[in-house]
Design an enzyme around this catalytic site. Structure first.
Site, PDB file in Angstrom:
ATOM      1  N   GLU A  84       5.183  25.832 -38.619  1.00 33.00           N
ATOM      2  CA  GLU A  84       6.136  26.877 -38.943  1.00 33.00           C
ATOM      3  C   GLU A  84       5.680  27.675 -40.154  1.00 33.00           C
ATOM      4  O   GLU A  84       5.074  27.137 -41.079  1.00 33.00           O
ATOM      5  CB  GLU A  84       7.506  26.238 -39.239  1.00 33.00           C
ATOM      6  CG  GLU A  84       7.960  25.433 -38.040  1.00 33.00           C
ATOM      7  CD  GLU A  84       9.384  24.897 -38.157  1.00 33.00           C
ATOM      8  OE1 GLU A  84       9.774  24.125 -37.280  1.00 33.00           O
ATOM      9  OE2 GLU A  84      10.088  25.252 -39.109  1.00 33.00           O
ATOM     10  N   CYS A  99       5.580  31.874 -46.581  1.00 32.25           N
ATOM     11  CA  CYS A  99       5.458  30.449 -46.891  1.00 32.25           C
ATOM     12  C   CYS A  99       4.614  29.828 -45.776  1.00 32.25           C
ATOM     13  O   CYS A  99       5.035  29.763 -44.622  1.00 32.25           O
ATOM     14  CB  CYS A  99       6.870  29.877 -46.938  1.00 32.25           C
ATOM     15  SG  CYS A  99       6.913  28.155 -47.348  1.00 32.25           S
ATOM     16  N   CYS A 106       3.084  15.608 -42.689  1.00 34.15           N
ATOM     17  CA  CYS A 106       2.548  15.329 -44.028  1.00 34.15           C
ATOM     18  C   CYS A 106       2.526  13.819 -44.209  1.00 34.15           C
ATOM     19  O   CYS A 106       3.439  13.122 -43.779  1.00 34.15           O
ATOM     20  CB  CYS A 106       3.422  15.968 -45.111  1.00 34.15           C
ATOM     21  SG  CYS A 106       2.783  15.702 -46.787  1.00 34.15           S
ATOM     22  N   CYS A 110       7.554  12.150 -49.133  1.00 37.01           N
ATOM     23  CA  CYS A 110       8.546  12.331 -50.197  1.00 37.01           C
ATOM     24  C   CYS A 110       9.918  12.083 -49.574  1.00 37.01           C
ATOM     25  O   CYS A 110      10.188  12.505 -48.450  1.00 37.01           O
ATOM     26  CB  CYS A 110       8.458  13.728 -50.793  1.00 37.01           C
ATOM     27  SG  CYS A 110       6.857  14.031 -51.554  1.00 37.01           S
ATOM     28  N   CYS A 113      12.202  15.114 -48.083  1.00 36.99           N
ATOM     29  CA  CYS A 113      11.531  16.211 -47.375  1.00 36.99           C
ATOM     30  C   CYS A 113      11.453  15.886 -45.884  1.00 36.99           C
ATOM     31  O   CYS A 113      10.942  14.837 -45.502  1.00 36.99           O
ATOM     32  CB  CYS A 113      10.133  16.399 -47.949  1.00 36.99           C
ATOM     33  SG  CYS A 113       9.120  17.543 -47.001  1.00 36.99           S
ATOM     34  N   CYS A 335      13.325  25.455 -47.743  1.00 42.58           N
ATOM     35  CA  CYS A 335      12.382  24.433 -48.213  1.00 42.58           C
ATOM     36  C   CYS A 335      12.756  23.083 -47.657  1.00 42.58           C
ATOM     37  O   CYS A 335      13.913  22.684 -47.721  1.00 42.58           O
ATOM     38  CB  CYS A 335      12.466  24.230 -49.719  1.00 42.58           C
ATOM     39  SG  CYS A 335      12.052  25.592 -50.692  1.00 42.58           S
TER      40      CYS A 335
END
Ligand code: SAH
Ligand code: SF4
Length: 361
Positions: A84, A99, A106, A110, A113, A335
């Site tokens: 994305e 962005c 990932c 975290c 996230c 985010c």
């Protein structure tokens, strides 16, 4: 391809090096993917290129426009994974920040996230990274003046940890900076990292871009929990790397510190005090990002009042810290909400789904 690679390509097919610059302008300035339309190349060369090569960006599987003007593209990349990219207008249409994602998923996990929750699939290639800029640059985003570029700034803050895909991210950022590429100034290209210290050191040797650090906590105990990478590179080590980065690239006057405010976790006065203490002496600006919720995260967004209180505490300690409001949250573009699609589900994702199901029961 980088300029060097394109020049080598032209030489290898018996053509002059300067053709690389011409082709780059067609691709990156004009968004052109049809050799036949590249009229400053001879007909013979255009035909030769059409036989040997292709200009192809990632295909767009979804394009959404938010009420606030934010746009999101879901792109299908080579192996059928989805990534994305999000374009965020600001400053009364003067700025449009893209962005950009660097990985599918990932590996750093975290705790707050959603990209981290889906596990890691693979690194994006340099073509897939610059392809996101290419898609957004070809789009019909509203502009005050049609001569303005659709993309004025890039932040490597989409899915993935850019410094864990160094060899593809750096050449892609190079194309963002080059005049024959996207011609963005180094202040307008920002790499955000959760703190891969050895790569921060390497970065300043290879390219000059702005640096943002995802700090989120000012003591190691809490940061270990939020950003597990902290167990490897703790806060002191990370901030030392920031100082070295600034020393080596004097034109970058400061780093950006990203601080996601999570209710009851890192949004109290003692956290603001601690934050100001650890940042003392580091040329930086702080961005406060209220936590963007996603299902079963286990965290909550602080109230608006609490965010403003936190901001005031920092202000009293000498730090002006803007609160970055969620943009595009009605299209899941804020985010930490970028998920994409990971084909090969990892164990971590299976565990997460399992814990969510337990929660739900
Ligand atoms: N991996 C890089 C870049 C991608 S994340 C990094 O971590 O810096 C971009 C930013 O969004 C980071 O600062 C990250 O901490 C933040 N973020 C992640 N999830 C979020 C959430 N749910 N709410 C608010 N910000 C979040
Ligand atoms: Fe990865 Fe950044 Fe999300 Fe952490 S915040 S899991 S490093 S994308």
């Amino acid at each position: 391809m980088s300029r060097t690679q394109l020049e080598a390509f032209f030489l290898s097919i018996g053509e002059k090096k300067f053709r690389a610059a011409q082709l780059m302008k067609w691709m990156h300035h004009e968004g052109c993917d049809d050799f036949a339309a590249m009229t400053n190349l001879s007909k013979a060369l255009r035909e030769k290129l059409a036989r040997l090569a292709e200009v192809r960006g990632p295909s767009v599987v979804y394009e959404g426009a938010s009420r606030d003007g934010t746009r999101k593209w879901v792109l299908e990349v080579e192996d059928g994974s989805y990534v994305e990219t999000v374009l965020i207008p600001a400053d009364n249409g003067k700025r449009r920040t893209l962005c950009v994602s660097s990985q599918v998923g990932c590996s750093l996990d975290c705790s707050f996230c959603s990209t981290g929750k889906q596990g890691f699939q693979r690194n994006l290639t340099a073509a897939e990274i610059i392809g996101q800029v290419w898609v957004a640059s070809r789009s019909d985003v509203p502009r005050n003046d049609s001569r303005q570029r659709p993309v004025t700034n890039v932040v490597m803050m989409g899915m993935g940890e850019p410094l864990l895909n160094y060899d593809n991210v750096v050449p892609a950022m190079q194309l963002m900076l080059e005049d024959d590429g996207y011609g963005l100034s180094k202040r307008r290209v920002t790499l955000s990292t959760s703190g891969v210290v050895p790569k921060i050191d390497r970065l300043s040797d290879d390219i000059d871009v702005s640096l943002a650090i995802s700090l989120h906590a000012a003591n190691d105990e809490l940061r270990n929990e939020l950003v597990p990478l902290n167990r490897k590179y703790n806060i002191a080590t990370l901030l030392d790397a920031c100082r070295r980065y600034l020393d080596k690239s004097p034109e970058n006057r400061q780093v950006t510190i990203e601080y996601t405010l999570i209710s009851g976790v890192n949004d109290q006065q003692e956290h603001a005090t601690e934050l100001a203490q650890v940042l003392e002496g580091l040329p930086c600006k702080i961005n406060l990002i209220p936590f963007n919720p996603f299902p079963h995260s286990g965290y909550e967004t602080p109230s608006r009042n609490q965010c403003v209180r936190f901001q005031r505490w920092l202000d009293e300690l000498g730090y002006t810290a803007p609160i970055r409001m969620a943009r595009g949250d009605d299209i899941d573009a804020a985010c930490g909400q970028l998920v994409g699609r990971v084909k090969d589900r990892t164990k971590r994702q299976a565990r997460y789904i399992q814990s969510v199901q337990l929660d739900a029961n």
